[in-house]
Design a protein around this motif. Structure first.
Motif, short mmCIF file in Angstrom:
data_model
loop_
_atom_site.label_atom_id
_atom_site.label_comp_id
_atom_site.label_asym_id
_atom_site.label_seq_id
_atom_site.Cartn_x
_atom_site.Cartn_y
_atom_site.Cartn_z
N GLU A 238 -6.86 6.78 15.04
CA GLU A 238 -6.57 5.75 14.14
C GLU A 238 -7.34 4.25 14.34
O GLU A 238 -7.88 3.64 13.69
CB GLU A 238 -5.12 5.39 13.80
CG GLU A 238 -4.37 6.64 13.08
CD GLU A 238 -4.92 6.96 11.90
OE1 GLU A 238 -5.08 6.19 11.07
OE2 GLU A 238 -5.16 8.35 11.55
N GLY B 212 1.59 7.04 -7.51
CA GLY B 212 0.25 7.01 -6.59
C GLY B 212 -0.83 6.98 -7.32
O GLY B 212 -1.90 6.30 -7.18
N THR C 217 5.78 1.66 9.88
CA THR C 217 4.72 2.67 9.66
C THR C 217 4.65 3.58 10.73
O THR C 217 4.07 4.64 10.44
CB THR C 217 3.28 1.74 9.55
OG1 THR C 217 3.41 0.77 10.57
CG2 THR C 217 3.45 0.85 8.24
N ILE D 87 -0.48 2.75 -3.84
CA ILE D 87 -1.63 3.80 -3.71
C ILE D 87 -1.51 4.88 -2.76
O ILE D 87 -2.06 5.92 -3.09
CB ILE D 87 -3.02 3.17 -3.32
CG1 ILE D 87 -2.85 2.33 -1.77
CG2 ILE D 87 -3.67 2.07 -4.44
CD1 ILE D 87 -4.21 1.75 -1.51
N GLU D 88 -0.54 4.56 -2.00
CA GLU D 88 -0.14 5.79 -1.12
C GLU D 88 1.17 6.63 -1.47
O GLU D 88 1.54 7.41 -0.84
CB GLU D 88 0.09 5.23 0.47
CG GLU D 88 -1.36 5.01 0.96
CD GLU D 88 -1.16 4.60 2.43
OE1 GLU D 88 0.03 4.30 3.08
OE2 GLU D 88 -2.23 4.13 3.44
N ARG E 57 -3.39 4.06 -7.80
CA ARG E 57 -4.94 4.22 -7.46
C ARG E 57 -5.97 3.59 -8.34
O ARG E 57 -7.00 3.21 -8.24
CB ARG E 57 -5.01 5.62 -6.84
CG ARG E 57 -4.47 5.88 -5.25
CD ARG E 57 -4.93 7.12 -4.69
NE ARG E 57 -4.27 8.25 -5.53
CZ ARG E 57 -2.95 8.72 -5.17
NH1 ARG E 57 -2.24 8.33 -4.41
NH2 ARG E 57 -2.60 9.65 -5.73
N VAL F 58 0.80 -1.22 0.15
CA VAL F 58 -0.22 -0.11 -0.07
C VAL F 58 0.90 1.22 -0.07
O VAL F 58 0.59 2.07 -0.67
CB VAL F 58 -1.05 -0.01 1.30
CG1 VAL F 58 -1.61 1.36 1.51
CG2 VAL F 58 -1.96 -0.98 0.79
N SER F 59 1.99 1.16 0.68
CA SER F 59 2.73 2.39 0.93
C SER F 59 3.54 2.73 -0.36
O SER F 59 3.79 3.91 -0.54
CB SER F 59 3.69 2.29 2.03
OG SER F 59 4.61 1.22 1.78
N SER F 60 3.89 1.80 -1.07
CA SER F 60 4.65 1.69 -2.26
C SER F 60 3.82 1.90 -3.42
O SER F 60 4.25 2.10 -4.51
CB SER F 60 5.62 0.52 -2.31
OG SER F 60 4.80 -0.46 -2.72
#
Length: 692
Positions: A624, A363, A587, A356-357, A367, A352-354
């Motif tokens: 969160e 990014g 994270t 869509i985020e 997405r 996800v971090s590499s």
């Protein structure tokens, strides 16, 4: 590559007519097996035991590569590529080692009991693990796996409870056995999986192996290495002693969160029924390659390896270090990847971090690609997309070697958004299974091409399930829109009982063979089951609401990537929940640095501790957790109102976790009792008192 049997996704299980009772649903079976459960391997019904299955595979796949490992080069201090042994070669080693163990037991140790005695195995997965276990099947012994992460107290209990006299162990555990030998009076011999013939570099010096053997002699315990026992077996070969179907093949000790482990008696019939059941949905072939890294002391890992063995597939073992697993996977390039949610959540967070985020064009493209593929999957169009796979996801697939066709997850719940993302990211089937040690890790599984996430699928071909009322928690089989209750399981996959433990056996299996799981679930109109609660470890809050903390922990842990470990605490004198969280540094650090205006690095332990104590960071993490709770459909009273962040991770060594990574709740509560008290004092001090 694995072959799938396709079924109707709209009607996955059926309720057998005439089986309902006043306090339970009827018996649910897989829709394709409503008339009769599978109890054997249908294409080979003559195979009744693990011994039969091994002989069948050796004959059918004799010269196929079977077991692989990465040898370590002592000079270069590096691991090489995978080295393979064929079915025939492994069989020769099984015969030699089994004969050697039998000779050691009878002739050298003078044990009059020639079979049905227990052989302990203590190591991570490797060829010697399989050889040790299969030797037990060939000579009618009982294998007893010791967890690689077990603490000394549990090892002591299991070795003594199972009356183990010989332990086959990786070299790193030998000292622990000898050190505690006074508490292990039954141990007479240790067999090292690693060579003990190291040369002495300096004349007159003593080698490590000489020290171990001398230490063993002082304790009255003989120490051998694997090669010596194989050589002994070649000198003194023994005929096989084939077991029968109803005899116990293995004692698999479950690691409870309280009390001593319980030894589940798993029979040859249980193993055969499990192989047959699993092949009714997905069929391994000779072309499949399995990465074996799940602990073989846990039944899920053992079942998967056994199915691969029957199918003629290749099994490549990891090096024993979970931190190096992805490197092993890249080298092996498996087609089948069994995993657990804890690992998949970390893979998901990194992806996800590499994608869509990620910032900028990467990014934005990711997405769009993810949204397109998720929409296609939800519409039942599968997980492939010609354009987006070529642009983006073919590169993502290389993280697992590029050939993975199936990812299987089990042992704990996993968030539906994680499952969906992994399906479209790796362009493969991601199946979620449900089961337990007592049921051979085989109860339900999601079907291939499933497009509705968030459930554990339907009953397996060899199992039937029913939901039994739990009035104290307000769950009933008559609930609308769907029946709810405790999940009970029956079939030839269900274990024989607990070794030397009639009380727990009677409490777990009823007179009709039903196994009570302790899990609460419902079954929907497609015949799919969903777990919603846990019967054990429940408590009431002050206002009378029942809380199942493990359910909440699973939801929060799966949906908040800041969490490495979490413990949710409640008290019958309090009306709210609080939590202890061990953050995931990868994270958490960028998140907390942004909140606190800091620049702490991963190697700055003191800085990480300061971030954990920062009130602004705690408040942000609490928010969160609130987002994760809403995403997981928690009820208002199930949200945690305060969080204590700590770098004191729960572990087996500090007694706050079981060897299967379950939280030991009383121990965690005791360790953090000061922090828990402080959180409740803060809640009570800042909560307005209602006017009369």
């Amino acid at each position: 590559m694995p072959e799938f049997i396709k079924f109707n996704l709209d009607k996955q299980s059926v309720e057998v007519p005439g089986t309902r009772t006043p306090d339970a649903t009827g018996h649910y079976r897989h829709a394709a097996y409503g008339d009769a459960l599978v109890s054997n391997i249908r294409e080979a019904p003559q195979l009744k035991t693990l011994y039969d299955i091994w002989q069948h595979s050796v004959t059918k796949y004799a010269d196929n590569d079977f077991l692989g490992h990465r040898p370590f080069n002592i000079v270069a201090q590096t691991y090489g590529g995978y080295s393979w042994e064929t079915f025939r070669q492994i069989n020769q080693r099984v015969n030699a080692f089994g004969s050697g163990v039998m000779h050691l037991n009878e002739v050298i140790l003078g044990n009059p009991k020639l079979n049905r005695w227990a052989l302990g195995i203590w190591s991570h997965g490797r060829p010697e693990w399989f050889i040790s276990e299969m030797s037990c099947n060939c000579y009618n012994l009982v294998s007893v796996a010791l967890y690689d992460t077990l603490g000394p107290d549990a090892v002591e209990y299991i070795v003594n409870h199972a009356e183990i006299e010989i332990v086959v162990s990786s070299a790193n555990h030998i000292a622990a056995i000898l050190e505690n030998s006074d508490k292990l009076p039954n141990i007479k011999a240790i067999i090292s999986m690693d060579a003990l013939h190291d040369s002495v570099p300096v004349p007159g010096a003593t080698s490590a192996s000489q020290v171990l053997r001398a230490w063993g002699a002082q304790k009255g315990i003989k120490v051998y290495d694997f090669n010596e026992i194989e050589s002994l077996g070649r000198d003194f070969p023994r005929k096989h002693i084939p077991p029968t179907a109803d005899e116990v093949a293995s004692l698999c000790y479950t690691s409870g969160t309280t009390g001593q482990p319980k030894g589940a008696m798993l029979t040859h019939k249980n193993f055969v029924a499990t192989i047959g059941t699993n092949r009714e949905g997905m069929i391994f072939t000779q072309d499949d390659v399995l990465i074996s890294f799940l602990p073989l002391a846990h039944i899920m890992g053992r079942v998967i390896d056994t199915i691969a063995m029957y199918s003629g597939s290749k099994i490549g073992y990891f090096r024993g270090d979970i931190l190096l697993l992805l490197d092993d996977i890249t080298e092996l390039r498996p087609t089948f990847f069994p995993a657990v949610p804890r690992l998949l959540n970390r893979i998901y967070a990194k992806l996800v971090s590499s994608t869509i985020e990620a910032p900028g064009l990467v990014g934005a493209l990711a997405r769009r690609g993810v949204a397109t593929k998720m929409a296609n999957m939800a519409a039942g169009k599968g997980v492939h997309h010609a354009l987006w796979d070529r642009i983006l996801f073919n590169k993502v697939k290389m993280a697992l070697g590029g050939r993975v066709q199936v990812i299987l997850t089990g042992s704990a719940p996993i968030a539906k958004e994680v499952l969906g993302f992994l399906r479209i990211a790796f362009c493969c089937e991601v199946l979620e299974g449900y089961g337990s040690t007592e049921g051979m890790a085989t109860a339900t599984i999601t079907m291939p091409d499933e497009y509705i996430p968030g459930h554990i699928g339907c009953p397996r071909a060899g199992c039937e399930l029913k939901l039994v009322d739990v009035p104290a928690m307000n769950y009933h089989s008559t609930d609308q829109p769907y029946p709810r209750g405790e999940i009970w399981i029956r079939g030839d996959t269900v274990f024989k009982g607990y070794y030397k433990d009639e009380k727990n056996t009677r409490e777990t299996i009823d007179s009709e063979g039903w196994f009570a799981t302790g899990d609460i679930g419902f079954v929907d109109n497609r015949g799919c089951f969903t777990i919603i609660d846990r019967k054990k470890n429940i408590f009431k809050l002050a206002q009378g609401e029942y809380i199942a903390p493990e359910k909440i922990e699973n939801i929060l842990g799966a949906r908040c990537n800041l969490i490495q470990q979490i413990y949710v605490h409640g008290d019958s004198l309090e009306s709210t929940l609080v939590s202890i969280v061990v953050p995931e540094p990868e994270t958490f650090l960028p998140f907390a640095n942004l909140i606190a205006g800091a620049s702490v690095t991963a190697d700055d332990i003191e800085g990480l501790s300061k971030l954990c104590m920062d009130p602004k960071v705690k408040a942000a993490v609490t928010k969160e957790l609130e987002k994760a709770g809403k995403a997981g459909a928690l009820r208002g009273f199930e949200f945690v109102k305060r969080v204590h962040l700590t770098t004191d991770a729960f572990s087996v060594d500090n007694s706050m976790m079981t060897p299967t990574f379950k939280v030991r709740r009383p121990q965690v509560a005791e360790y953090f009792k000061g922090q828990i008290k402080a959180m409740y004092e803060d809640i009570n001090a800042t909560t307005p008192v209602a006017k009369l």
